[in-house]
Design a protein around this motif. Structure first.
Motif, PDB file in Angstrom:
ATOM      1  N   GLU A 211       1.011  -1.479  -0.072  1.00 16.36           N
ATOM      2  CA  GLU A 211      -0.127   0.203  -0.069  1.00 16.36           C
ATOM      3  C   GLU A 211       0.620   1.274  -0.140  1.00 16.36           C
ATOM      4  O   GLU A 211       1.082   2.138  -0.546  1.00 16.36           O
ATOM      5  CB  GLU A 211      -1.243  -0.150   0.949  1.00 16.36           C
ATOM      6  CG  GLU A 211      -2.298  -0.987   0.915  1.00 16.36           C
ATOM      7  CD  GLU A 211      -2.576  -1.417   2.134  1.00 16.36           C
ATOM      8  OE1 GLU A 211      -4.401  -1.761   3.240  1.00 16.36           O
ATOM      9  OE2 GLU A 211      -2.607  -0.406   3.195  1.00 16.36           O
TER      10      GLU A 211
ATOM     11  N   ALA B  16       1.071   4.063  -2.725  1.00 18.48           N
ATOM     12  CA  ALA B  16       0.700   5.712  -2.883  1.00 18.48           C
ATOM     13  C   ALA B  16       1.937   6.588  -2.833  1.00 18.48           C
ATOM     14  O   ALA B  16       1.332   7.750  -3.690  1.00 18.48           O
ATOM     15  CB  ALA B  16       0.493   5.948  -0.778  1.00 18.48           C
ATOM     16  N   GLN B  17       3.108   6.218  -2.507  1.00 22.37           N
ATOM     17  CA  GLN B  17       4.134   7.012  -2.814  1.00 22.37           C
ATOM     18  C   GLN B  17       4.236   6.641  -4.982  1.00 22.37           C
ATOM     19  O   GLN B  17       4.277   7.880  -5.602  1.00 22.37           O
ATOM     20  CB  GLN B  17       5.542   6.004  -3.156  1.00 22.37           C
ATOM     21  CG  GLN B  17       6.616   6.674  -3.310  1.00 22.37           C
ATOM     22  CD  GLN B  17       8.149   6.120  -3.000  1.00 22.37           C
ATOM     23  OE1 GLN B  17       7.858   4.822  -2.904  1.00 22.37           O
ATOM     24  NE2 GLN B  17       9.244   6.677  -3.469  1.00 22.37           N
TER      25      GLN B  17
ATOM     26  N   GLU C 233       1.924   6.720  -7.078  1.00 23.07           N
ATOM     27  CA  GLU C 233      -0.002   7.567  -7.079  1.00 23.07           C
ATOM     28  C   GLU C 233       0.713   8.951  -7.271  1.00 23.07           C
ATOM     29  O   GLU C 233       0.280   9.887  -8.082  1.00 23.07           O
ATOM     30  CB  GLU C 233      -0.590   7.457  -6.486  1.00 23.07           C
ATOM     31  CG  GLU C 233      -1.641   5.753  -7.133  1.00 23.07           C
ATOM     32  CD  GLU C 233      -2.784   5.141  -6.104  1.00 23.07           C
ATOM     33  OE1 GLU C 233      -2.565   6.008  -5.163  1.00 23.07           O
ATOM     34  OE2 GLU C 233      -2.806   4.247  -6.756  1.00 23.07           O
TER      35      GLU C 233
END
Length: 358
Positions: free
Chosen positions: A109, A113-114, A116
């Motif tokens: 996850e 997140a990084q 994106e």
């Protein structure tokens, strides 16, 4: 006659009288009668008696059973239900230690997140004309790959909990808590609460005489309690069992109210055969092969024990089978005592002592 001769005569007279008496007694008694011969007998039954029900031993098995396994490896942390417990569809049954899978999910996850966030920044730069489209496309592919890794980690974490595929009962716990198991190793055995199945091994003769389809009429009886079970045909094997000439018949039915049926329980099964058709064989009588005799002229006959005597009955052979023969003839009556052994030593009117064959 001299005195000496008179004395001798007086001595011989008692001996002559005794000898005559003894001879007379012996001639009156005659030879002793021979004891009656023991004759093994069996009740004469019509050939169509074979159309009655057949009885076999059956074994209960669950109509739906399964051995459950985790789809991911790990250490079995705990079981959430005991053996014999009732379960519902989707109910959690056991858990693995999920620490590693939780960490993998968190890492995946964070990676998504990084990437994106980087993708959002580079798209902004692309709209301003600072970055070429190729740089953004490469980052988009990395984001998709990271999302797949995240979804896989989430899936693995979900598979760390074993859930029931259908309602039923936990039959057996196959491993102990704290054991490390690989993916696919069975850890629980469960059985459905639906219809039960009864397995019967049929010999060749029974398999050929029964309608192995949905017209088959069957009934079961629990050995332990005597409760009856209505059974219906489900399936049968077309190949004999290894090492024997039996065919497996599977029947299905609902457990009787108030009774718990578990796999392996014994059931007495009664299978009804169709009514005999009007054939030559159905009009005759069925006797063991050992009871059938042949004369030098080629005629056939059997011996019947009647009032302590052997009486001959001439018969006609209708059909020969592996262990019995179907006959017909005059003066044959159902229930007569057919002599089934030693017929070659008998004669008409010979005294016999009937003994039922066991």
């Amino acid at each position: 006659m001299s005195l000496t001769n008179v004395s001798a005569f007086r001595l011989l007279c008692p001996l002559i009288v005794c000898s005559a008496l003894a001879t007379g007694c012996s001639s009156e008694e005659g030879p002793a009668d021979a004891p009656p011969r023991v004759a093994l007998v069996q009740s004469l039954q019509p050939a169509d008696a074979s159309s009655g029900p057949l009885r076999f031993a059956g074994v209960v098995r669950s109509a739906e059973s399964s051995q459950l396994a985790f789809e991911v490896p790990g250490r079995v942390e705990r079981f959430l239900i005991d053996e014999g417990g009732q379960i519902e569809r989707g109910q959690p049954l056991a858990e693995l230690d999920s620490t590693d899978y939780q960490l993998q999910l968190r890492e995946a996850e964070a990676r998504v997140a990084q990437l994106e966030a980087d993708l959002a920044r580079k798209r902004t730069l692309q709209t301003e004309g600072i970055l070429a489209p190729a740089a953004v496309e490469q980052l988009q592919a990395q984001v998709v790959s990271a999302q797949v890794a995240r979804d896989t980690a989430r899936r693995n974490l979900g598979h760390a909990t074993l859930k029931a595929p259908f309602p039923g009962t936990v039959a057996a716990q196959l491993v102990e808590p704290q054991m490390v198991v690989s993916a696919g190793t069975p850890v629980l055995s469960i059985q459905s609460d639906g219809p039960i199945e009864v397995r019967v091994d049929l010999p060749e003769t029974a398999a050929s005489a029964l309608p192995l389809d949905r017209t088959l009429q069957a009934e079961g009886e629990l050995v332990t309690s005597g409760a009856s079970i209505e059974l219906r045909y489900k399936e049968h094997s077309t190949q004999p069992s290894p090492g024997g000439r039996t065919y497996q018949l599977v029947l299905q039915g609902e457990p009787p109210a108030g009774h718990t049926l578990l796999p392996g329980m014994a059931v007495r099964v009664r299978l009804n055969r169709p009514a005999a058709q009007e054939t030559d064989e159905s009009q005759g009588f069925r006797v063991p092969l050992s009871a059938l005799m042949s004369s030098p002229a080629g005629d056939h006959f059997i011996w019947i024990a009647v009032d302590g005597q052997a009486q001959r009955r001439d018969v006609e052979v209708v059909s020969l089978h592996e262990e019995y023969v179907v006959i017909r003839g005059e003066r044959l009556e159902r229930g007569s005592a057919v002599i089934v052994a030693g017929g070659s030593q008998l004669s008409d009117g010979l005294s016999v002592r009937a003994q039922e064959r066991r």
